[in-house]
Scaffold this active site. Sequence first.
Site, PDB file in Angstrom:
ATOM      1  N   GLN A  53       3.575 -63.074  11.281  1.00 45.82           N
ATOM      2  CA  GLN A  53       4.527 -62.322  10.463  1.00 45.82           C
ATOM      3  C   GLN A  53       5.464 -63.211   9.650  1.00 45.82           C
ATOM      4  OE1 GLN A  53       5.375 -59.636  14.104  1.00 45.82           O
ATOM      5  NE2 GLN A  53       5.685 -58.280  12.370  1.00 45.82           N
ATOM      6  N   HIS A  73      -7.849 -60.590   4.333  1.00 46.10           N
ATOM      7  CA  HIS A  73      -8.587 -61.204   3.213  1.00 46.10           C
ATOM      8  C   HIS A  73      -9.758 -60.316   2.808  1.00 46.10           C
ATOM      9  CE1 HIS A  73      -6.994 -65.481   4.303  1.00 46.10           C
ATOM     10  NE2 HIS A  73      -6.165 -64.815   3.526  1.00 46.10           N
ATOM     11  N   ASP A  86      -0.621 -64.990   4.200  1.00 45.58           N
ATOM     12  CA  ASP A  86      -1.000 -66.350   3.781  1.00 45.58           C
ATOM     13  C   ASP A  86       0.213 -67.271   3.656  1.00 45.58           C
ATOM     14  OD1 ASP A  86      -3.540 -65.391   3.673  1.00 45.58           O
ATOM     15  OD2 ASP A  86      -3.882 -65.794   1.541  1.00 45.58           O
ATOM     16  N   ARG A 111      12.888 -66.019  20.489  1.00 41.56           N
ATOM     17  CA  ARG A 111      11.548 -65.621  20.919  1.00 41.56           C
ATOM     18  C   ARG A 111      10.611 -65.701  19.715  1.00 41.56           C
ATOM     19  NH1 ARG A 111       8.886 -60.156  21.054  1.00 41.56           N
ATOM     20  NH2 ARG A 111       7.048 -60.461  22.332  1.00 41.56           N
ATOM     21  N   HIS A 156       0.626 -63.162  20.248  1.00 29.75           N
ATOM     22  CA  HIS A 156       1.191 -62.040  19.494  1.00 29.75           C
ATOM     23  C   HIS A 156       0.179 -61.637  18.411  1.00 29.75           C
ATOM     24  CE1 HIS A 156       5.221 -59.979  18.445  1.00 29.75           C
ATOM     25  NE2 HIS A 156       4.313 -59.419  17.677  1.00 29.75           N
ATOM     26  N   ASN A 200       1.993 -60.042  24.011  1.00 29.65           N
ATOM     27  CA  ASN A 200       2.902 -59.059  23.427  1.00 29.65           C
ATOM     28  C   ASN A 200       2.219 -57.719  23.176  1.00 29.65           C
ATOM     29  OD1 ASN A 200       5.431 -58.278  21.898  1.00 29.65           O
ATOM     30  ND2 ASN A 200       3.882 -58.014  20.288  1.00 29.65           N
ATOM     31  N   GLU A 201       2.790 -56.656  23.720  1.00 33.14           N
ATOM     32  CA  GLU A 201       2.413 -55.272  23.397  1.00 33.14           C
ATOM     33  C   GLU A 201       0.913 -54.990  23.436  1.00 33.14           C
ATOM     34  OE1 GLU A 201       4.159 -53.549  19.944  1.00 33.14           O
ATOM     35  OE2 GLU A 201       6.202 -53.819  20.649  1.00 33.14           O
ATOM     36  N   ASN A 343       9.662 -54.057  24.974  1.00 31.20           N
ATOM     37  CA  ASN A 343       9.969 -53.794  23.571  1.00 31.20           C
ATOM     38  C   ASN A 343      10.228 -52.303  23.449  1.00 31.20           C
ATOM     39  OD1 ASN A 343       9.383 -56.445  23.054  1.00 31.20           O
ATOM     40  ND2 ASN A 343       7.568 -56.051  21.799  1.00 31.20           N
ATOM     41  N   TYR A 345      11.872 -49.232  20.741  1.00 34.18           N
ATOM     42  CA  TYR A 345      12.410 -48.909  19.417  1.00 34.18           C
ATOM     43  C   TYR A 345      12.905 -47.481  19.278  1.00 34.18           C
ATOM     44  CZ  TYR A 345      10.693 -53.338  17.577  1.00 34.18           C
ATOM     45  OH  TYR A 345      10.494 -54.668  17.337  1.00 34.18           O
ATOM     46  N   GLU A 410      12.318 -57.004  22.372  1.00 30.66           N
ATOM     47  CA  GLU A 410      12.412 -56.544  20.982  1.00 30.66           C
ATOM     48  C   GLU A 410      13.167 -55.233  20.916  1.00 30.66           C
ATOM     49  OE1 GLU A 410       8.884 -56.082  18.529  1.00 30.66           O
ATOM     50  OE2 GLU A 410       8.022 -57.877  19.435  1.00 30.66           O
TER      51      GLU A 410
HETATM   52  C1  NOJ Z   1       6.552 -54.654  17.745  1.00 35.16           C
HETATM   53  C2  NOJ Z   1       5.754 -55.865  17.405  1.00 35.16           C
HETATM   54  O1  NOJ Z   1       5.719 -56.747  18.489  1.00 35.16           O
HETATM   55  C3  NOJ Z   1       6.224 -56.557  16.149  1.00 35.16           C
HETATM   56  O2  NOJ Z   1       5.232 -57.436  15.762  1.00 35.16           O
HETATM   57  C4  NOJ Z   1       6.554 -55.535  15.085  1.00 35.16           C
HETATM   58  O3  NOJ Z   1       6.843 -56.104  13.868  1.00 35.16           O
HETATM   59  C5  NOJ Z   1       7.717 -54.691  15.569  1.00 35.16           C
HETATM   60  N1  NOJ Z   1       7.327 -54.004  16.765  1.00 35.16           N
HETATM   61  C6  NOJ Z   1       8.217 -53.644  14.572  1.00 35.16           C
HETATM   62  O4  NOJ Z   1       7.224 -52.705  14.355  1.00 35.16           O
END
Ligand code: NOJ
Length: 513
Positions: A53, A73, A86, A111, A156, A200-201, A343, A345, A410
């Site tokens: 990212q 790609h 990229d 992190r 990740h 991760n996730e 994580n 949200y 997160e």
């Molecule tokens: C979880 C993910 O781990 C992360 O890569 C993502 O950008 C965020 N949530 C927000 O969606």
Amino acid sequence: MSRRQEVLLAVVAALSVLLGAPAGAAPTTAGSGNAVNQFPEGFLFGASSAAYQIEGGWNADGKGESIWDRLLHTFPNLTTDGRNGDVAADSYHKYKEDVEALASIGANFYRFSISWPRILPTGDTNVINQAGIDYYNNLINALLEKGIQPLVTIYHWDLPFELQKLGGWTNPRIAEYYVQYAKVLFENFGDRVKLWITINEPDMFTKGYATWGQQAPSVNASGIGDYQAGHTVLLAHAGAWHLYDEHFRPTQKGKIGITLNIDWSEPATDSADDAEAAERSLQFTGGLFAHPIFSSEGDYPSVVRLRVDANSKAEGRGVSRLPSFTTSEVEYIRGTSDFFGLNHYTSWYVADGVEGTVPSKTYDSGTITTPMTEYPLTYSAWLRVIPSGIRKIVNWVSKTYPGHPILITENGCSDDGSTLDDQQRIEYYTGYLSEVVKAINVDGVDVIGYSAWSIIDNLEWMAGYTNHFGVFRVDYDDPDRPRTAKASASVLKKIYESNSVPLEYFTPDSSST
Ligand code: NOJ
């Protein structure tokens, strides 16, 4: 003093009386002795990112191709803005500016994730890319110079494409490759990295083996590939934990755990069926990965086992779509996390019922999920600001899997990037952190740290660069990718440096959230 601050102080004073604190002082709680808005001593505050990212340098200095490189790609229009990783925020070259940003908000940890194909371009240890090792050494050393602890996510989502040729995470042997990769990281960075996240996730990235166009590698095998990939992930995670525990922990003395994403499921009505459905939905997202690792008995949650087995049978299949662990694998996986990485949200209403294609995880769960439309929406269609959900989810985790400290790895929200005066993000962070501190001081939940997503604007996967999650803006139209602090950066700084949610930002009353 603003009207809002006056009201808050009045409420806090009232709470002080209720909780027996001297009038005028911040209220304290019986359990911790802390003021209710005060985090425990030694609480960890940080910010997060992930390699694909932010790094860019997708083929720089010997880096191999990842499944995300290949996917975007091959199908450039998959992302909302047609852009890919990229160059991203060019953190491969500009990591020092990221470290500056972290230092400026008073973060005591960062992190970040390591790109597997930057270290091992073939996925295996036959080629070790020294330039990749050097890059992460430089980043780790720059952090330590500023007194910021590195917290490394080993995986990740950016699997080396060479391993996807073998089926990626649906091939159980990927667990062996993953453990070899983790070993290279422990050997090279473990003298300075004391906090590790294995993966991760998994609930999110295994969607890449379910439906086209959501996640890399975008394999269409809904309700089969996602369970199979998750099965490999659990074995891979446990393998890395055991390796660290037996061979590296004695000298390196760090901690290693997994990060799971769990939204809160609010029962849609007061009915018993919806309450059960909400719990079931937590089991199909969080429990699928948490139960094998964190429960006292191990293995998949029985509700998941029973429903997927029954559906598979009803579909006329000879084998369950959910693989099984042997008894020794159950034991091998159980207890393999030093903390519960979470994580979180947002929250959803969940009702009993059937939706989703056959076969699919959603269909198997027997739940219907709808948005809580009375709460404010952010710039991401799935993300509403619902602070009370974080308090509920950490309570759920601590009751369902007692005895595991929770590290919030997160939490954050997006906007369209048009302003540096990001008031909604300030409300999000202060609202959610108010609920976290109450979960600690009032409910007695063992939360040990909190990491904001994200330190800088980055590639939000299929949303490209349209969803801005950073507390620092990155100008993606400028080849130099300059970083600029948003207003939320200074609010996080106040929270992190005071080890509290200052009263001007604190929400004492959860019912309003
Ligand atoms: C979880 C993910 O781990 C992360 O890569 C993502 O950008 C965020 N949530 C927000 O969606």
